[in-house]
Design an enzyme around this catalytic site. Sequence first.
Site, PDB file in Angstrom:
ATOM      1  N   HIS A 216       1.636   2.137  -4.564  1.00 42.91           N
ATOM      2  CA  HIS A 216       0.920   0.636  -4.372  1.00 42.91           C
ATOM      3  C   HIS A 216      -1.142   1.515  -3.852  1.00 42.91           C
ATOM      4  O   HIS A 216      -0.854   1.706  -3.042  1.00 42.91           O
ATOM      5  CB  HIS A 216       1.361   0.086  -3.016  1.00 42.91           C
ATOM      6  CG  HIS A 216       1.934  -0.546  -3.018  1.00 42.91           C
ATOM      7  ND1 HIS A 216       3.744   0.082  -3.111  1.00 42.91           N
ATOM      8  CD2 HIS A 216       2.747  -1.738  -3.254  1.00 42.91           C
ATOM      9  CE1 HIS A 216       4.561  -0.301  -2.744  1.00 42.91           C
ATOM     10  NE2 HIS A 216       4.714  -1.688  -3.516  1.00 42.91           N
TER      11      HIS A 216
ATOM     12  N   ASP B  32       0.864  -0.944  -7.371  1.00 42.73           N
ATOM     13  CA  ASP B  32       0.880  -2.391  -7.372  1.00 42.73           C
ATOM     14  C   ASP B  32      -0.231  -3.745  -6.209  1.00 42.73           C
ATOM     15  O   ASP B  32      -0.026  -2.617  -5.411  1.00 42.73           O
ATOM     16  CB  ASP B  32       2.827  -2.857  -7.265  1.00 42.73           C
ATOM     17  CG  ASP B  32       3.035  -2.806  -8.088  1.00 42.73           C
ATOM     18  OD1 ASP B  32       3.838  -1.952  -8.613  1.00 42.73           O
ATOM     19  OD2 ASP B  32       4.518  -3.172  -7.209  1.00 42.73           O
TER      20      ASP B  32
HETATM   21 NI    NI Z   1       3.948  -5.591  -4.382  1.00 43.72          NI
END
Ligand code: NI
Length: 227
Positions: A179, A33
């Site tokens: 992430h 992400d």
């Molecule tokens: Ni996010």
Amino acid sequence: MTAPAAAPAPAAPRKPSYNSCNVDSSIVAMTFDDGPHPKLTPRLLDMLKERNIKATFFVIGKNVAEFPDIAKRIVDEGHEIANHSWSHPQLTKLSPSAFAAEIAQTNDAIEKATGVRSVTMRPPYGAINPALTKRLNEEYGLSVILWSVDPLDWKIRKSDHVSGHIIKNAAPGSIILAHDIHASTVDAMPATLDALQSKGYKFVTVSDLIAMDRPAAPKVDSPKATP
Ligand code: NI
């Protein structure tokens, strides 16, 4: 027309949202992400390519507008690119028009950079409700994708922690959250991916995992289990 020798197990109907999928073999979806990030995303893409692993990137629209070439590379190398909003707000706190702008601008930025229209969406912070899920499904054709494995890599910036948590908790059908904007996460990936591959795991995109989703077996206590 002749009937097939053995009918495949029927796929489950598409659900409004997913935390994980019910699959019958060791398959998981890695998701990354908040990118694209100018340095870390290309480094991660190199790691994935080296291992022939496909992943899903939930990108932020304004980052796609800033780094369209990296978004294009994600798609060119066979990964899924998908909507993670334009500016990473809590969608549940927005007005209807601000919500619409966050979703539509991101879909458009992704399509402009890559030619691909998103079919999945991850709400920032996992903040979502049934009404917004319905809008995402019906107005935008987006399935909501949450996760079942979360190493808290945004908080605990230690590669050993990130890889240890993922390796310990991954299970068939897991959707794994990470992430690609944190160096510690990207640094954790070679050990993580290699360990899961050595345990027999295969990696697919979220959309491919959803396509393999099967109806859950009825629980023993469920009334449905009674003939
Ligand atoms: Ni996010």
